[in-house]
Design a protein around this motif. Structure first.
Motif, PDB file in Angstrom:
ATOM      1  N   TYR A  19       0.883  -1.497   0.194  1.00 12.32           N
ATOM      2  CA  TYR A  19       0.234  -0.186   0.450  1.00 12.32           C
ATOM      3  C   TYR A  19       0.763   0.819   0.230  1.00 12.32           C
ATOM      4  CZ  TYR A  19      -4.335   3.364   1.359  1.00 12.32           C
ATOM      5  OH  TYR A  19      -4.686   4.394   1.442  1.00 12.32           O
ATOM      6  N   SER A  20       1.540   1.546   0.579  1.00  9.49           N
ATOM      7  CA  SER A  20       2.457   2.160   1.281  1.00  9.49           C
ATOM      8  C   SER A  20       3.326   2.653  -0.342  1.00  9.49           C
ATOM      9  CB  SER A  20       3.936   2.065   1.970  1.00  9.49           C
ATOM     10  OG  SER A  20       2.874   2.527   3.705  1.00  9.49           O
ATOM     11  N   ALA A  21       3.883   1.558  -0.695  1.00  8.44           N
ATOM     12  CA  ALA A  21       5.283   1.685  -2.332  1.00  8.44           C
ATOM     13  C   ALA A  21       3.863   2.359  -3.640  1.00  8.44           C
ATOM     14  CB  ALA A  21       4.990   0.132  -2.667  1.00  8.44           C
ATOM     15  N   MET A  22       2.233   1.443  -3.373  1.00  8.14           N
ATOM     16  CA  MET A  22       1.931   2.095  -4.342  1.00  8.14           C
ATOM     17  C   MET A  22       1.450   3.214  -3.830  1.00  8.14           C
ATOM     18  SD  MET A  22      -1.228  -0.511  -4.915  1.00  8.14           S
ATOM     19  CE  MET A  22      -2.106  -0.087  -2.818  1.00  8.14           C
ATOM     20  N   LEU A  23       1.578   4.268  -3.186  1.00  5.92           N
ATOM     21  CA  LEU A  23       1.295   5.784  -2.512  1.00  5.92           C
ATOM     22  C   LEU A  23       2.325   5.794  -2.850  1.00  5.92           C
ATOM     23  CD1 LEU A  23      -0.383   7.926  -1.626  1.00  5.92           C
ATOM     24  CD2 LEU A  23       0.679   7.383   0.218  1.00  5.92           C
ATOM     25  N   ALA A  24       3.301   6.150  -2.817  1.00  3.26           N
ATOM     26  CA  ALA A  24       4.881   6.625  -3.070  1.00  3.26           C
ATOM     27  C   ALA A  24       5.169   6.722  -4.535  1.00  3.26           C
ATOM     28  CB  ALA A  24       5.442   6.072  -2.261  1.00  3.26           C
ATOM     29  N   HIS A  25       5.226   5.417  -5.324  1.00  6.62           N
ATOM     30  CA  HIS A  25       5.360   5.412  -6.577  1.00  6.62           C
ATOM     31  C   HIS A  25       4.589   6.880  -7.277  1.00  6.62           C
ATOM     32  CE1 HIS A  25       8.079   2.141  -6.043  1.00  6.62           C
ATOM     33  NE2 HIS A  25       8.492   1.631  -6.975  1.00  6.62           N
ATOM     34  N   LEU A  26       3.101   6.138  -6.963  1.00  5.54           N
ATOM     35  CA  LEU A  26       1.998   7.149  -7.675  1.00  5.54           C
ATOM     36  C   LEU A  26       2.048   8.940  -7.837  1.00  5.54           C
ATOM     37  CD1 LEU A  26      -0.408   7.026  -9.006  1.00  5.54           C
ATOM     38  CD2 LEU A  26      -1.663   7.253  -7.749  1.00  5.54           C
ATOM     39  N   LEU A  27       2.126   9.181  -6.698  1.00  5.15           N
ATOM     40  CA  LEU A  27       2.624  10.311  -5.908  1.00  5.15           C
ATOM     41  C   LEU A  27       4.155  10.947  -6.892  1.00  5.15           C
ATOM     42  CD1 LEU A  27       2.199  10.766  -2.734  1.00  5.15           C
ATOM     43  CD2 LEU A  27       0.374  11.759  -4.434  1.00  5.15           C
ATOM     44  N   ARG A  28       5.063  10.180  -6.790  1.00  3.11           N
ATOM     45  CA  ARG A  28       6.301  10.334  -7.268  1.00  3.11           C
ATOM     46  C   ARG A  28       6.173  10.704  -9.209  1.00  3.11           C
ATOM     47  NH1 ARG A  28       9.269   6.067  -6.434  1.00  3.11           N
ATOM     48  NH2 ARG A  28       9.311   5.469  -9.146  1.00  3.11           N
ATOM     49  N   GLN A  29       5.150   9.555  -9.868  1.00  6.49           N
ATOM     50  CA  GLN A  29       5.014   9.481 -11.063  1.00  6.49           C
ATOM     51  C   GLN A  29       4.586  10.914 -11.446  1.00  6.49           C
ATOM     52  OE1 GLN A  29       3.701   6.159 -12.027  1.00  6.49           O
ATOM     53  NE2 GLN A  29       5.327   5.298 -11.213  1.00  6.49           N
ATOM     54  N   LEU A  30       3.705  11.681 -10.429  1.00  3.21           N
ATOM     55  CA  LEU A  30       2.446  12.612 -10.853  1.00  3.21           C
ATOM     56  C   LEU A  30       3.515  13.912 -10.554  1.00  3.21           C
ATOM     57  CD1 LEU A  30      -0.597  11.510  -8.860  1.00  3.21           C
ATOM     58  CD2 LEU A  30      -0.334  12.078 -10.890  1.00  3.21           C
ATOM     59  N   ARG A  31       4.700  14.100  -9.963  1.00  4.43           N
ATOM     60  CA  ARG A  31       5.472  14.760  -9.676  1.00  4.43           C
ATOM     61  C   ARG A  31       6.146  15.297 -10.529  1.00  4.43           C
ATOM     62  NH1 ARG A  31       6.309  13.698  -5.096  1.00  4.43           N
ATOM     63  NH2 ARG A  31       8.379  12.501  -5.466  1.00  4.43           N
ATOM     64  N   GLU A  32       6.915  14.119 -11.101  1.00  3.68           N
ATOM     65  CA  GLU A  32       7.966  13.797 -11.619  1.00  3.68           C
ATOM     66  C   GLU A  32       7.149  14.063 -13.763  1.00  3.68           C
ATOM     67  OE1 GLU A  32       9.999  10.400 -11.927  1.00  3.68           O
ATOM     68  OE2 GLU A  32      11.255  10.818 -10.248  1.00  3.68           O
ATOM     69  N   GLY A  33       5.764  13.632 -13.883  1.00  5.60           N
ATOM     70  CA  GLY A  33       5.542  14.125 -14.656  1.00  5.60           C
ATOM     71  C   GLY A  33       4.808  15.877 -14.945  1.00  5.60           C
ATOM     72  N   GLY A  34       5.174  16.219 -13.975  1.00  4.12           N
ATOM     73  CA  GLY A  34       4.571  17.316 -14.192  1.00  4.12           C
ATOM     74  C   GLY A  34       3.093  17.724 -14.042  1.00  4.12           C
ATOM     75  N   CYS A  35       2.043  16.924 -13.554  1.00  2.00           N
ATOM     76  CA  CYS A  35       1.181  16.825 -13.236  1.00  2.00           C
ATOM     77  C   CYS A  35       0.708  17.306 -12.135  1.00  2.00           C
ATOM     78  CB  CYS A  35      -0.208  15.402 -13.280  1.00  2.00           C
ATOM     79  SG  CYS A  35      -0.863  15.057 -12.935  1.00  2.00           S
ATOM     80  N   GLU A  36      -0.517  18.195 -11.652  1.00  6.58           N
ATOM     81  CA  GLU A  36      -0.734  19.382 -10.991  1.00  6.58           C
ATOM     82  C   GLU A  36      -2.124  18.720 -10.227  1.00  6.58           C
ATOM     83  OE1 GLU A  36      -1.921  23.747 -13.229  1.00  6.58           O
ATOM     84  OE2 GLU A  36       0.533  23.014 -13.480  1.00  6.58           O
ATOM     85  N   GLY A  37      -1.540  18.531  -8.738  1.00  8.49           N
ATOM     86  CA  GLY A  37      -2.574  17.766  -7.945  1.00  8.49           C
ATOM     87  C   GLY A  37      -3.358  18.707  -7.484  1.00  8.49           C
ATOM     88  N   LEU A  38      -4.528  18.158  -7.063  1.00  3.71           N
ATOM     89  CA  LEU A  38      -5.544  19.097  -6.238  1.00  3.71           C
ATOM     90  C   LEU A  38      -6.284  18.418  -5.265  1.00  3.71           C
ATOM     91  CD1 LEU A  38      -7.050  21.965  -5.584  1.00  3.71           C
ATOM     92  CD2 LEU A  38      -7.955  21.962  -7.000  1.00  3.71           C
ATOM     93  N   ARG A  39      -6.657  18.662  -4.220  1.00  4.97           N
ATOM     94  CA  ARG A  39      -6.880  17.662  -3.279  1.00  4.97           C
ATOM     95  C   ARG A  39      -8.332  18.408  -2.824  1.00  4.97           C
ATOM     96  NH1 ARG A  39      -1.863  15.968  -0.316  1.00  4.97           N
ATOM     97  NH2 ARG A  39      -1.588  14.174  -0.387  1.00  4.97           N
ATOM     98  N   ILE A  40      -9.841  18.146  -2.993  1.00  7.05           N
ATOM     99  CA  ILE A  40     -10.911  19.031  -2.498  1.00  7.05           C
ATOM    100  C   ILE A  40     -11.147  17.931  -1.518  1.00  7.05           C
ATOM    101  CG2 ILE A  40     -12.925  19.685  -3.316  1.00  7.05           C
ATOM    102  CD1 ILE A  40     -11.769  19.577  -6.453  1.00  7.05           C
ATOM    103  N   ASP A  41     -11.750  18.733  -0.393  1.00  4.50           N
ATOM    104  CA  ASP A  41     -12.671  17.888   0.921  1.00  4.50           C
ATOM    105  C   ASP A  41     -13.765  18.052   1.100  1.00  4.50           C
ATOM    106  OD1 ASP A  41      -9.108  18.321   2.780  1.00  4.50           O
ATOM    107  OD2 ASP A  41      -9.797  16.679   1.952  1.00  4.50           O
ATOM    108  N   VAL A  42     -14.669  17.465   0.984  1.00  2.00           N
ATOM    109  CA  VAL A  42     -16.189  17.860   0.606  1.00  2.00           C
ATOM    110  C   VAL A  42     -16.655  16.505   2.066  1.00  2.00           C
ATOM    111  CG1 VAL A  42     -17.756  17.384   0.030  1.00  2.00           C
ATOM    112  CG2 VAL A  42     -15.837  16.545  -1.416  1.00  2.00           C
ATOM    113  N   ASP A  43     -17.588  18.124   2.622  1.00  2.00           N
ATOM    114  CA  ASP A  43     -18.297  17.800   3.621  1.00  2.00           C
ATOM    115  C   ASP A  43     -19.288  17.813   3.258  1.00  2.00           C
ATOM    116  OD1 ASP A  43     -18.255  19.036   7.067  1.00  2.00           O
ATOM    117  OD2 ASP A  43     -19.637  17.106   6.833  1.00  2.00           O
ATOM    118  N   PHE A  44     -20.286  17.009   3.063  1.00  2.00           N
ATOM    119  CA  PHE A  44     -21.810  16.548   3.396  1.00  2.00           C
ATOM    120  C   PHE A  44     -22.834  16.869   4.455  1.00  2.00           C
ATOM    121  CE2 PHE A  44     -20.207  14.225  -0.416  1.00  2.00           C
ATOM    122  CZ  PHE A  44     -20.226  15.492  -2.188  1.00  2.00           C
ATOM    123  N   ARG A  45     -23.148  18.103   4.142  1.00  2.00           N
ATOM    124  CA  ARG A  45     -24.300  17.735   5.771  1.00  2.00           C
ATOM    125  C   ARG A  45     -25.611  16.686   5.780  1.00  2.00           C
ATOM    126  NH1 ARG A  45     -20.481  20.345   7.010  1.00  2.00           N
ATOM    127  NH2 ARG A  45     -20.105  22.757   7.357  1.00  2.00           N
TER     128      ARG A  45
END
Length: 383
Positions: A312-338
């Motif tokens: 699990y940790s390896a998948m997360l680390a590889h994915l984030l590194r590839q996004l960063r090296e590929g120049g992909c811009e990431g945005l986390r959107i935290d949603v809270d439904f009432r």
């Protein structure tokens, strides 16, 4: 509130805090590593033709194309120049392997694109537009202005263009004439990621622009807290036709490093081809683990010394590194439904997971707030 924080494997885990209320129905808080792109402007004389923007909507488990109808309606209002495809290739077949569903999705997208005039890929002048014709009803459900030309003439022009251009030149031309974006709910994001690594979709990778995932289990379903969902998964993964459930839990291979989900996140990840990846996640969504949807480090995985935690940790680390090296811009959107009151869906833990699709106020606010990520770019350089 907007705080600048890149998607990085080194980001320490923090429990999701409740966002500041912005409306009685829901609230949205984004953490970004970039500013949103500028909206499209008019092209001057001598500029390249305005690229065609196509947005594909992909449903999740046991879903259908009408699940994302509210998004299609909102996009028709916010971006009337864009074409929207409500995917139906996997309706009634969402328990199949993600590789099989990805093949169906890529075939559906290619069939839809056959109905769109991309003749300027071959280099015809803008003064001689292609004849108009309506695409076949089986191609797709498309909103907005539709334009197509003769299928045989289009294929011949593309073949002649491919013969004249190198792979790099063809990729530049494709990127300047077509922009592909996706909005995926739940496991629909994994279906798309499986489609991205198919041979049929490979020529379209340079055209990928934005991915918006809504409560998607990018890292599978390994550390969920919903006891009922755990029980259902244990029962379903033994069903011979529930291949997708086994793949979500890394049970499709004896060695987790040979599982499909591991390959999608490490060996065959294609998310770095996108310009922007938007990750919508809700802490009260008990169907999909928050960390899997937001690509956040999981404290349970970090404390798990078994093979599952390491993978699990390896998948997360590889994915984030590839996004960063590929120049992909990431945005986390935290949603809270009432969510007021009590209901069966809330007891089962799926109420928030369904609100991505059912809350019209949330859908319209999300689409209009981030529409510039899906709009055609401000300009395309001459080739």
């Amino acid at each position: 509130r907007r705080s600048h924080a890149p998607l990085a494997a080194s980001t320490p885990y923090r429990a999701p805090a409740s966002p500041t209320p912005a409306s009685p129905a829901c609230s949205v808080r984004a953490s970004s590593c970039s500013t949103p792109p500028a909206a499209g402007t008019q092209y001057g004389r001598g500029a390249s033709p305005r690229p065609v923007s196509v947005i594909v909507l992909v449903h999740g488990l046991f879903g259908n194309r009408y699940d994302l109808q509210l998004y299609a309606n909102a996009l028709a209002l916010a971006l009337p120049e864009c074409r929207v495809l409500l995917s139906r290739a996997n309706e009634g077949q969402t328990l199949c392997s993600f590789e099989v569903m990805g093949e169906r999705l890529s075939a559906e997208i290619c069939e839809m694109l056959e109905s769109i005039d991309l003749a300027h890929l071959a280099g015809p002048s803008a003064s001689s537009p292609a004849p108009r014709a309506r695409p076949s009803a089986a191609a797709a459900e498309v909103y907005g202005h539709e334009r197509s030309c003769s299928g045989s003439a289009r294929r011949e022009s593309r073949m002649s263009a491919a013969a004249r251009l190198s792979d790099a030149e063809a990729a530049v031309l494709l990127r300047g004439s077509l922009r592909l974006s996706f909005i995926c709910h739940s496991q629909g994001a994994l279906t798309l990621r499986a489609a991205l690594q198919t041979k049929r979709f490979a020529p379209l990778l340079p055209a990928c622009r934005t991915l918006l995932s809504l409560g998607a289990p990018h890292l599978g379903w390994l550390y969920g807290e919903n006891a009922l969902v755990k029980t259902l998964i244990r029962l379903l993964r033994h069903h011979p036709r529930a291949t997708a459930i086994r793949e979500l839990t890394l049970r499709d291979a004896a060695n987790p490093q040979h599982s499909l989900l591991y390959r999608l996140n490490v060996d065959r990840n294609r998310l770095q081809h996108f310009d922007h990846v938007l990750l919508a996640a809700c802490a009260t969504d008990r169907y999909v683990p928050y960390n899997s949807a937001s690509l956040d480090p999981s404290p349970e995985a970090l404390a798990d010394g078994r093979a599952k935690g390491v993978v699990y940790s390896a998948m997360l680390a590889h994915l984030l590194r590839q996004l960063r090296e590929g120049g992909c811009e990431g945005l986390r959107i935290d949603v809270d439904f009432r969510l007021a009151g009590r209901s069966l869906d809330q007891s089962l833990g799926r109420a928030a997971h369904l609100q991505y699709l059912l809350d019209q106020h949330f859908v319209e606010r999300l689409v209009f707030k981030y529409k510039d990520y899906f709009a055609p770019p401000a300009g395309v350089a001459d080739v």
